[in-house]
Design an enzyme around this catalytic site. Structure first.
Site, mmCIF file in Angstrom:
data_model
loop_
_atom_site.group_PDB
_atom_site.id
_atom_site.type_symbol
_atom_site.label_atom_id
_atom_site.label_comp_id
_atom_site.label_asym_id
_atom_site.label_seq_id
_atom_site.Cartn_x
_atom_site.Cartn_y
_atom_site.Cartn_z
ATOM 1 N N SER A 157 62.325 38.227 31.862
ATOM 2 C CA SER A 157 62.152 39.346 30.815
ATOM 3 C C SER A 157 63.073 40.542 31.575
ATOM 4 C CB SER A 157 60.890 39.611 30.539
ATOM 5 O OG SER A 157 60.696 40.912 30.151
ATOM 6 N N TYR A 170 52.263 40.775 33.314
ATOM 7 C CA TYR A 170 53.543 40.149 32.596
ATOM 8 C C TYR A 170 54.703 40.543 33.748
ATOM 9 C CZ TYR A 170 57.084 39.396 29.067
ATOM 10 O OH TYR A 170 57.830 38.904 28.395
ATOM 11 N N LYS A 174 56.787 37.628 35.700
ATOM 12 C CA LYS A 174 58.162 37.379 35.270
ATOM 13 C C LYS A 174 59.081 37.661 36.364
ATOM 14 C CE LYS A 174 57.987 36.472 30.749
ATOM 15 N NZ LYS A 174 58.385 35.333 30.335
HETATM 16 N N1 LIG Z 1 60.111 38.813 22.160
HETATM 17 C C1 LIG Z 1 60.518 39.619 23.329
HETATM 18 O O1 LIG Z 1 60.549 40.913 23.028
HETATM 19 C C2 LIG Z 1 60.845 39.088 24.882
HETATM 20 C C3 LIG Z 1 61.285 39.801 25.552
HETATM 21 C C4 LIG Z 1 61.540 39.468 27.040
HETATM 22 C C5 LIG Z 1 60.961 38.194 27.165
HETATM 23 N N2 LIG Z 1 60.404 37.187 26.219
HETATM 24 C C6 LIG Z 1 59.803 36.098 26.583
HETATM 25 O O2 LIG Z 1 60.629 35.222 25.771
HETATM 26 C C7 LIG Z 1 59.735 33.887 25.686
HETATM 27 C C8 LIG Z 1 59.790 33.368 24.268
HETATM 28 O O3 LIG Z 1 58.830 34.350 23.641
HETATM 29 P P1 LIG Z 1 59.344 34.820 22.100
HETATM 30 O O4 LIG Z 1 59.581 36.109 21.971
HETATM 31 O O5 LIG Z 1 59.902 33.696 21.506
HETATM 32 O O6 LIG Z 1 57.740 35.062 21.653
HETATM 33 P P2 LIG Z 1 56.790 34.052 20.683
HETATM 34 O O7 LIG Z 1 55.288 34.307 20.942
HETATM 35 O O8 LIG Z 1 57.360 33.826 19.245
HETATM 36 O O9 LIG Z 1 57.146 32.418 21.245
HETATM 37 C C9 LIG Z 1 56.510 31.958 22.531
HETATM 38 C C10 LIG Z 1 55.961 30.541 22.309
HETATM 39 O O10 LIG Z 1 55.309 30.166 23.492
HETATM 40 C C11 LIG Z 1 54.234 29.230 23.077
HETATM 41 N N3 LIG Z 1 53.350 29.318 24.015
HETATM 42 C C12 LIG Z 1 52.323 30.099 24.903
HETATM 43 N N4 LIG Z 1 51.616 29.756 25.750
HETATM 44 C C13 LIG Z 1 51.987 28.556 25.858
HETATM 45 C C14 LIG Z 1 51.598 27.354 26.700
HETATM 46 N N5 LIG Z 1 50.768 27.649 27.551
HETATM 47 N N6 LIG Z 1 52.148 26.111 26.354
HETATM 48 C C15 LIG Z 1 52.993 25.921 25.563
HETATM 49 N N7 LIG Z 1 53.471 26.899 24.655
HETATM 50 C C16 LIG Z 1 53.114 28.257 24.702
HETATM 51 C C17 LIG Z 1 53.704 30.031 21.710
HETATM 52 O O11 LIG Z 1 52.710 29.222 20.946
HETATM 53 C C18 LIG Z 1 54.876 30.390 21.127
HETATM 54 O O12 LIG Z 1 55.333 29.496 20.215
HETATM 55 C C19 LIG Z 1 58.346 34.105 26.564
HETATM 56 O O13 LIG Z 1 58.634 33.710 27.848
HETATM 57 C C20 LIG Z 1 58.583 35.954 26.523
HETATM 58 O O14 LIG Z 1 57.737 36.482 27.842
HETATM 59 C C21 LIG Z 1 60.187 37.701 25.086
#
Ligand SMILES: NC(=O)c1ccc[n+]([C@@H]2O[C@H](COP(=O)([O-])OP(=O)(O)OC[C@H]3O[C@@H](n4cnc5c(N)ncnc54)[C@H](O)[C@@H]3O)[C@@H](O)[C@H]2O)c1
Length: 268
Positions: A157, A170, A174
């Site tokens: 992130s 977080y 990260k």
């Molecule tokens: N959305 C943002 O703004 C953003 C920005 C930077 C980084 N991220 C990172 O991107 C990645 C994806 O997130 P997203 O934005 O698609 O969010 P999201 O919540 O839509 O998807 C995350 C998925 O991970 C699954 N998950 C969570 N914990 C789990 C576990 N212990 N085992 C298996 N599955 C698990 C959830 O059920 C979900 O389907 C994450 O690592 C998040 O930290 C997101």
């Protein structure tokens, strides 16, 4: 299907929705088959609804609609036995793993670092750092044994590059992924397996597009989601496209890199 990843097999965590689903679909569009998992249930410290079983079924449907194969299971990235069993099942089905997208993650919020509860801290580190480690650890021996090289991409992130008030746990997890990535990149280079992190800014997924996160991000990050480029939020496929490039032959000498896909957020 011809494509930049024809004949390859990708292992994707957190594939039920959001970026993980987009990665699965995008990798498949480039010719890969997929081994995928998601927890599909709610964790106690997460203040927004997490994915459900129907979400993972929809990912399966989208992949199959593209006439490619997917082995998808509900599993927790923290569960060594479940993750290892899925990898074994996937390798038995497809014969190899070439690409790992360790994408599953959660976010939760507190006023500041010293307000975080033990539960928030522990669950965050266990999912966003240890879960990524376990996902990679399950796949690597198969990749080495196959001798085909490969690409591992850890989803960090912008909070893996900068401090961010309100999400110290977080940001710690990260940032930790960068250390894991750099070490793995050295350890796996002799096997032609490349390891990189991607660092997205805000992405249009249910993690941040929900009432709880939207309010808390505004309060706690004080407009911190502001990008240099004139875009409020990226789409999941913007991150998927970076992962496709990193995982294709076009990225064959790119390893050990912390790649922002962040519309210039990190330089501000
Ligand atoms: N959305 C943002 O703004 C953003 C920005 C930077 C980084 N991220 C990172 O991107 C990645 C994806 O997130 P997203 O934005 O698609 O969010 P999201 O919540 O839509 O998807 C995350 C998925 O991970 C699954 N998950 C969570 N914990 C789990 C576990 N212990 N085992 C298996 N599955 C698990 C959830 O059920 C979900 O389907 C994450 O690592 C998040 O930290 C997101």
């Amino acid at each position: 299907m011809a494509g930049r990843l024809a004949g390859k097999v990708a292992f994707v965590s957190g594939a039920a929705r959001g970026q993980g689903r987009a990665h699965a679909v995008r990798l498949v569009e480039e010719g890969a088959d997929v081994i995928a998992f998601d927890i599909c249930s709610q964790l106690e410290t997460v203040p927004y609804p997490m994915a459900v079983s129907e979400d993972l079924k929809e990912t399966v449907r989208l992949v199959e609609e593209l006439d490619r194969r997917i082995v998808a299971r509900e599993a927790d990235a923290r569960d060594t036995a479940a993750v290892n069993a899925l990898v074994d099942e996937g390798v038995a089905e497809f014969g190899r793993i070439d690409i790992v997208c360790a994408n599953a993650g959660i976010v939760s919020f507190a006023e500041n670092a010293w307000s975080l509860s033990d539960e928030q801290w522990d669950e965050m580190i266990e999912v966003n750092l240890t879960g990524v480690f376990k996902t990679v650890r399950a796949a690597v021996p198969h990749m080495i044994a196959a001798g085909n090289g490969g690409s591992i991409v850890l989803t960090s992130s912008t909070a893996g590059l900068k401090g961010m008030p309100g999400i110290a746990h977080y940001a710690s997890a990260k940032h930790g992924l960068v250390g894991l990535m750099r070490t793995l990149a050295l350890e796996l280079a002799p096997h032609s397996i490349r390891v990189n992190t991607v660092h997205p800014t805000g992405v249009n997924t249910p993690m941040v597009v929900n009432d709880v996160s939207a309010a808390l991000l505004d309060d706690n990050l004080a407009g911190g989601m502001m990008n240099a480029l004139p875009v409020t939020m990226l789409e999941p496929v913007d991150i998927s496209n970076a992962i496709v490039w990193l995982s294709s032959d076009e990225g064959r000498y790119v390893t050990g890199v912390a790649l922002p896909v962040d519309a210039g957020f990190a330089i501000k």
